[in-house]
Scaffold this motif. Structure first.
Motif, PDB file in Angstrom:
ATOM      1  N   ARG A  58       0.825  -1.203   0.000  1.00  0.00           N
ATOM      2  CA  ARG A  58       0.000   0.000   0.000  1.00  0.00           C
ATOM      3  C   ARG A  58       0.864   1.259   0.000  1.00  0.00           C
ATOM      4  O   ARG A  58       0.542   2.257  -0.647  1.00  0.00           O
ATOM      5  N   ALA A  59       1.970   1.213   0.727  1.00  0.00           N
ATOM      6  CA  ALA A  59       2.838   2.390   0.847  1.00  0.00           C
ATOM      7  C   ALA A  59       3.611   2.666  -0.431  1.00  0.00           C
ATOM      8  O   ALA A  59       3.975   3.815  -0.702  1.00  0.00           O
ATOM      9  N   CYS A  60       3.867   1.633  -1.219  1.00  0.00           N
ATOM     10  CA  CYS A  60       4.724   1.780  -2.403  1.00  0.00           C
ATOM     11  C   CYS A  60       3.921   2.294  -3.590  1.00  0.00           C
ATOM     12  O   CYS A  60       3.341   1.517  -4.348  1.00  0.00           O
ATOM     13  N   LYS A  61       3.892   3.596  -3.765  1.00  0.00           N
ATOM     14  CA  LYS A  61       3.132   4.201  -4.859  1.00  0.00           C
ATOM     15  C   LYS A  61       3.706   3.873  -6.241  1.00  0.00           C
ATOM     16  O   LYS A  61       2.952   3.758  -7.209  1.00  0.00           O
ATOM     17  N   PRO A  62       5.029   3.695  -6.386  1.00  0.00           N
ATOM     18  CA  PRO A  62       5.557   3.301  -7.703  1.00  0.00           C
ATOM     19  C   PRO A  62       5.286   1.836  -8.055  1.00  0.00           C
ATOM     20  O   PRO A  62       5.694   1.374  -9.116  1.00  0.00           O
ATOM     21  N   LYS A  63       4.627   1.101  -7.133  1.00  0.00           N
ATOM     22  CA  LYS A  63       4.274  -0.312  -7.354  1.00  0.00           C
ATOM     23  C   LYS A  63       5.512  -1.171  -7.604  1.00  0.00           C
ATOM     24  O   LYS A  63       5.559  -1.989  -8.530  1.00  0.00           O
ATOM     25  N   ALA A  64       6.504  -0.977  -6.752  1.00  0.00           N
ATOM     26  CA  ALA A  64       7.756  -1.721  -6.883  1.00  0.00           C
ATOM     27  C   ALA A  64       7.812  -2.935  -5.960  1.00  0.00           C
ATOM     28  O   ALA A  64       8.824  -3.634  -5.930  1.00  0.00           O
ATOM     29  N   ILE A  65       6.740  -3.195  -5.208  1.00  0.00           N
ATOM     30  CA  ILE A  65       6.722  -4.319  -4.272  1.00  0.00           C
ATOM     31  C   ILE A  65       5.604  -5.281  -4.639  1.00  0.00           C
ATOM     32  O   ILE A  65       4.471  -4.869  -4.907  1.00  0.00           O
ATOM     33  N   SER A  66       5.937  -6.557  -4.665  1.00  0.00           N
ATOM     34  CA  SER A  66       4.931  -7.605  -4.851  1.00  0.00           C
ATOM     35  C   SER A  66       5.198  -8.703  -3.832  1.00  0.00           C
ATOM     36  O   SER A  66       6.219  -8.689  -3.139  1.00  0.00           O
ATOM     37  N   ILE A  67       4.273  -9.645  -3.740  1.00  0.00           N
ATOM     38  CA  ILE A  67       4.396 -10.733  -2.775  1.00  0.00           C
ATOM     39  C   ILE A  67       4.715 -12.028  -3.513  1.00  0.00           C
ATOM     40  O   ILE A  67       4.024 -12.399  -4.465  1.00  0.00           O
ATOM     41  N   HIS A  68       5.764 -12.707  -3.081  1.00  0.00           N
ATOM     42  CA  HIS A  68       6.177 -13.962  -3.707  1.00  0.00           C
ATOM     43  C   HIS A  68       5.078 -15.010  -3.525  1.00  0.00           C
ATOM     44  O   HIS A  68       4.580 -15.222  -2.411  1.00  0.00           O
ATOM     45  N   GLN A  69       4.692 -15.648  -4.604  1.00  0.00           N
ATOM     46  CA  GLN A  69       3.569 -16.578  -4.566  1.00  0.00           C
ATOM     47  C   GLN A  69       3.818 -17.777  -3.662  1.00  0.00           C
ATOM     48  O   GLN A  69       2.898 -18.287  -3.020  1.00  0.00           O
ATOM     49  N   GLU A  70       5.045 -18.243  -3.581  1.00  0.00           N
ATOM     50  CA  GLU A  70       5.336 -19.445  -2.800  1.00  0.00           C
ATOM     51  C   GLU A  70       5.711 -19.137  -1.358  1.00  0.00           C
ATOM     52  O   GLU A  70       5.254 -19.808  -0.432  1.00  0.00           O
ATOM     53  N   THR A  71       6.541 -18.120  -1.152  1.00  0.00           N
ATOM     54  CA  THR A  71       7.018 -17.826   0.207  1.00  0.00           C
ATOM     55  C   THR A  71       6.152 -16.806   0.939  1.00  0.00           C
ATOM     56  O   THR A  71       6.263 -16.663   2.156  1.00  0.00           O
ATOM     57  N   SER A  72       5.308 -16.088   0.199  1.00  0.00           N
ATOM     58  CA  SER A  72       4.450 -15.027   0.758  1.00  0.00           C
ATOM     59  C   SER A  72       5.259 -13.884   1.362  1.00  0.00           C
ATOM     60  O   SER A  72       4.770 -13.154   2.219  1.00  0.00           O
ATOM     61  N   LYS A  73       6.492 -13.728   0.926  1.00  0.00           N
ATOM     62  CA  LYS A  73       7.338 -12.645   1.422  1.00  0.00           C
ATOM     63  C   LYS A  73       7.388 -11.505   0.402  1.00  0.00           C
ATOM     64  O   LYS A  73       7.213 -11.715  -0.797  1.00  0.00           O
ATOM     65  N   ALA A  74       7.623 -10.309   0.914  1.00  0.00           N
ATOM     66  CA  ALA A  74       7.689  -9.138   0.046  1.00  0.00           C
ATOM     67  C   ALA A  74       8.928  -9.200  -0.837  1.00  0.00           C
ATOM     68  O   ALA A  74       9.997  -9.651  -0.408  1.00  0.00           O
ATOM     69  N   MET A  75       8.772  -8.741  -2.066  1.00  0.00           N
ATOM     70  CA  MET A  75       9.888  -8.646  -3.004  1.00  0.00           C
ATOM     71  C   MET A  75       9.942  -7.221  -3.550  1.00  0.00           C
ATOM     72  O   MET A  75       8.915  -6.651  -3.909  1.00  0.00           O
TER      73      MET A  75
END
Length: 487
Positions: A153-170
């Motif tokens: 939510r904080a990343c306005k440039p949309k540079a963060i996603s969630i890894h499908q397998e580990t559920s960790k931020a990337m």
């Protein structure tokens, strides 16, 4: 003097930086000493924020690694994988507020047929759901919600996603602007900015009390809002006591930047500001067609650092401020030739603690070179006001050229202005782009974010001895300053 942090995450980060700084000043950064830091911060007893003290210590150990510089991957922000495991990842979900109503608007409006009603309650098939949110908008009970991770939510440039397998931020480095919003907003402190605090301390120690070379601290004007009970002059004295030869105002560089950007704006007719590195990076990565509109003028940090390097060849320059993106600017842009390191107010406070410097009791040192206009760069609207003043002092006739600024307070406002500019619909000729809401006083590495910070910066500006930008530049001994082309 009591420490004021917005969150316990900041305090934990400070504790780690303080212990690392203490060892660095003692020249004792040995593997054994570093391994003892987690035990000192997390003693025996009950865990306070994780399942057990051993996991808490493991996380502290990862923080120590980032305090020592972290991974060399071309970014200044890093995810602590071991700490990134507490956020829900369900996305859109049905809550207990669902009444299983007869209308079934959620089911009827789902474009993918992902919703069914089972036992009088809506259920979402995650394999079909595309997170469009139409079900949320039509539910009469607001029983369908969307969990978005704070970092995403904080990343306005949309540079963060969630890894499908580990559920960790990337973090996707190709999109990241190093603004640091994710660092400040993560409730578990699982994202952290990499630190050069040990390199700065080594720089100070190797200077042999500034006899081998002189080390200058360039302090951002937003420091005026960091300590409610300590005036900027006391903060300057504290920085000097850390071992720096002198403390120079970044606001002095802001005076030069405003003067040059005013000239450049008049020549080109339309300009994007170059002061905020996160804004500059955002333009380069998301609006490449406007990249040539970015001012060629150096940022205030680099502008004053350049002057210091020219005035005192062989000197070293360390920037201190609220901005994580300044670390990226100092490492990966043309500013690298002028700025040796950039650290934050959080790291500065850790160094104060390591050296047992009490700002409340230390005598103040004068900071009297920058103008009011250079100092108010720290808050939204300050840059535009300074450029307006520079045009006035350059005797530009408003009938010949009129400044029409678009003051963009935060990256969302920047995005809107840039979209309009790209389509030729922006009724402005100068975009003041600030990635952080409020300007630099809203930076992610401020010790606190108070509603009084803007007023404190303005008061600091009014205390300036130099009444005009041209007077401040004259103090530097410069008849004129020049910008750099190309970027």
């Amino acid at each position: 003097m009591a420490l004021l942090f917005d969150t316990h995450v900041q305090k934990m980060k400070y504790n780690v930086l303080r212990e690392v700084a203490r060892l660095a000043y003692q020249d004792a950064l040995t593997p054994q000493q570093l391994l003892e830091i987690p035990k000192r911060i997390i003693p025996e007893g009950k865990p306070s924020f994780r399942c057990c003290i051993y996991k808490e210590r493991a996380i502290i150990g990862e923080r120590v690694g980032i305090a020592l510089g972290g991974q060399a991957d071309g970014n200044v922000v890093e995810v602590l994988s071991i700490a990134c495991d507490e956020c829900p990842v369900d996305g859109i979900q049905v809550t207990a507020a669902c009444r299983g109503c007869l209308a079934h608007r959620c089911m009827d409006n789902c474009p993918k047929g992902a919703i069914t009603v089972v036992n009088h309650r809506a259920q979402i098939d995650k394999g079909k759901c595309v997170e469009c949110g139409k079900c949320m908008s039509v539910c009469p009970y607001s029983a369908i919600v969307q969990n978005i991770r704070p970092c995403v939510r904080a990343c306005k440039p949309k540079a963060i996603s969630i890894h499908q397998e580990t559920s960790k931020a990337m973090i996707h480095h190709e999109a990241c602007t190093a603004c640091g919003a994710c660092v400040y907003q993560c409730p578990f402190g699982a994202i952290m900015d990499k630190s050069d605090i040990t390199q700065v301390i080594r720089l100070l120690l190797d200077s042999q009390d500034n006899t081998a070379y002189r080390v200058y601290a360039v302090a951002a004007p937003s420091m005026a809002g960091q300590y409610p009970s300590a005036a900027p002059e006391k903060v300057a004295a504290g920085i000097h006591a850390l071992g720096f030869h002198a403390v120079v105002e970044a606001a002095w560089g802001a005076d030069m930047t405003a003067w040059l950007e005013a000239q450049e704006l008049r020549e080109k007719g339309f300009l994007l500001s170059s002061c905020c590195p996160a804004f500059v990076s955002y333009v380069e990565k998301n609006f490449p067609a406007l990249q040539d509109r970015i001012s060629h003028t150096l940022s205030p940090m680099a502008q004053i650092a350049k002057w210091l390097k020219q005035t005192d060849p062989g000197c070293k320059v360390v920037f201190i401020g609220p901005c994580i993106a300044k670390k990226a600017e100092a490492k990966y842009t043309r500013s690298v030739q002028y700025v040796d390191y950039a650290i934050t107010f959080e790291e500065m406070q850790a160094m104060f603690a390591a050296r047992e410097i009490d700002l409340a009791s230390i005598p103040g040192e004068p900071l009297d070179n920058a103008s009011y206009f250079g100092r108010i760069f720290a808050r939204s609207g300050g840059l535009a006001a300074a450029v307006a003043e520079a045009l006035k002092e350059q005797h530009v006739d408003p009938a010949e050229f009129e400044l029409k600024p678009a003051v963009c307070n935060g990256i969302e406002a920047c995005r809107v202005a840039l979209l309009k500019a790209q389509k030729g619909l922006l009724d402005a000729n100068f975009i003041e782009g600030m990635a952080c809401e409020g300007g630099c006083i809203g930076g992610p590495a401020c010790l606190s974010h108070s509603s009084k910070n803007a007023a404190q910066v303005d008061a600091y500006g009014r205390s300036a001895l130099e009444e005009t930008i041209s007077q401040a530049i004259h103090v530097l001994g410069l008849g004129a300053v020049s910008r750099e082309d190309p970027r």
